[in-house]
Design an enzyme around this catalytic site. Structure first.
Site, PDB file in Angstrom:
ATOM      1  N   HIS A  38       0.834  -1.205   0.000  1.00 10.37           N
ATOM      2  CA  HIS A  38       0.000   0.000   0.000  1.00 10.37           C
ATOM      3  C   HIS A  38       0.865   1.251   0.000  1.00 10.37           C
ATOM      4  O   HIS A  38       1.929   1.275   0.614  1.00 10.37           O
ATOM      5  CB  HIS A  38      -0.938   0.005   1.222  1.00 10.37           C
ATOM      6  CG  HIS A  38      -2.074  -0.940   1.069  1.00 10.37           C
ATOM      7  ND1 HIS A  38      -1.925  -2.301   1.177  1.00 10.37           N
ATOM      8  CD2 HIS A  38      -3.374  -0.720   0.775  1.00 10.37           C
ATOM      9  CE1 HIS A  38      -3.090  -2.884   0.975  1.00 10.37           C
ATOM     10  NE2 HIS A  38      -3.981  -1.940   0.722  1.00 10.37           N
ATOM     11  N   GLU A  54      -9.384   6.912  -4.232  1.00 10.86           N
ATOM     12  CA  GLU A  54      -9.694   6.864  -2.804  1.00 10.86           C
ATOM     13  C   GLU A  54      -9.046   8.022  -2.054  1.00 10.86           C
ATOM     14  O   GLU A  54      -9.705   8.671  -1.235  1.00 10.86           O
ATOM     15  CB  GLU A  54      -9.251   5.504  -2.230  1.00 10.86           C
ATOM     16  CG  GLU A  54     -10.123   4.367  -2.723  1.00 10.86           C
ATOM     17  CD  GLU A  54      -9.492   2.996  -2.603  1.00 10.86           C
ATOM     18  OE1 GLU A  54     -10.195   2.022  -2.928  1.00 10.86           O
ATOM     19  OE2 GLU A  54      -8.320   2.878  -2.214  1.00 10.86           O
ATOM     20  N   ALA A  95      -9.086   3.010   5.623  1.00 16.47           N
ATOM     21  CA  ALA A  95     -10.077   3.088   4.536  1.00 16.47           C
ATOM     22  C   ALA A  95     -10.435   4.561   4.352  1.00 16.47           C
ATOM     23  O   ALA A  95     -11.347   5.076   4.996  1.00 16.47           O
ATOM     24  CB  ALA A  95     -11.299   2.243   4.870  1.00 16.47           C
TER      25      ALA A  95
END
Length: 173
Positions: free
Chosen positions: A72, A92, A127
């Protein structure tokens, strides 16, 4: 991310390679997760598909889980500036306003990213679609207090949330 959504029936008809290629984006640069989840097919819902992927992560050895975490990107980090994020990560991060930081916010992200990576050896994961930049910064600060095991578990939990949102976007029930 811009392709028309797939149906579960489409996915259930695919072979392992097609399945992994089609859904590999759900777990950042780690298609092995969905490739292994293929063994649980056929899936009767997106939730069942996601549960199968999370079972793969639960069963994965620590080194593979850490490799997934390390795949990530940092939030508002070098990859974002260089525009080398995956399409999913770019969208995102933009959804949380991380592409529109003030110089002070950018500096705060930079300092916290560095402290987090030094402490844990991997990037901070959250998230972002479920948070805004203020909440993300607060979580980064708070999670620096976690121990290694707690933070690995939290990173995997957050990856679960990210992947569920990605799968829900891509697959229709």
């Amino acid at each position: 991310m811009s392709a028309p959504p797939l149906t579960l029936a489409d996915l259930n008809r695919m072979n392992r390679t097609g399945f992994a290629t089609t859904l590999g984006f759900a777990f950042e640069l780690s298609p092995w997760v969905v490739k292994r989840a293929y063994d649980a097919a056929p899936f009767d819902s997106v939730e069942a598909l996601h549960a199968a992927t999370m079972a793969v992560l639960d069963a994965a050895p620590e080194d593979e889980r850490l490799a997934l975490i390390r795949a990530h990107p940092e939030l508002a980090g070098k990859a974002a500036i260089a525009k080398t994020l995956t399409a999913e990560s770019n969208a995102e991060q933009a959804s949380a306003g991380l592409d529109r930081l003030t110089p002070e916010e950018f500096e705060r992200f930079h300092v916290l990213n560095a402290a987090y990576r030094q402490r844990f050896g991997f990037p901070f994961i959250i998230a972002v679609r479920l948070n805004d930049k203020t909440a993300i910064l607060a979580a980064m600060q708070a999670r620096l207090e976690n121990d290694q095991a707690a933070e690995v578990a939290e990173a995997i939990r957050q990856i679960g949330l990210i992947s569920k949102l990605r799968l829900q976007d891509a697959v229709t029930g």
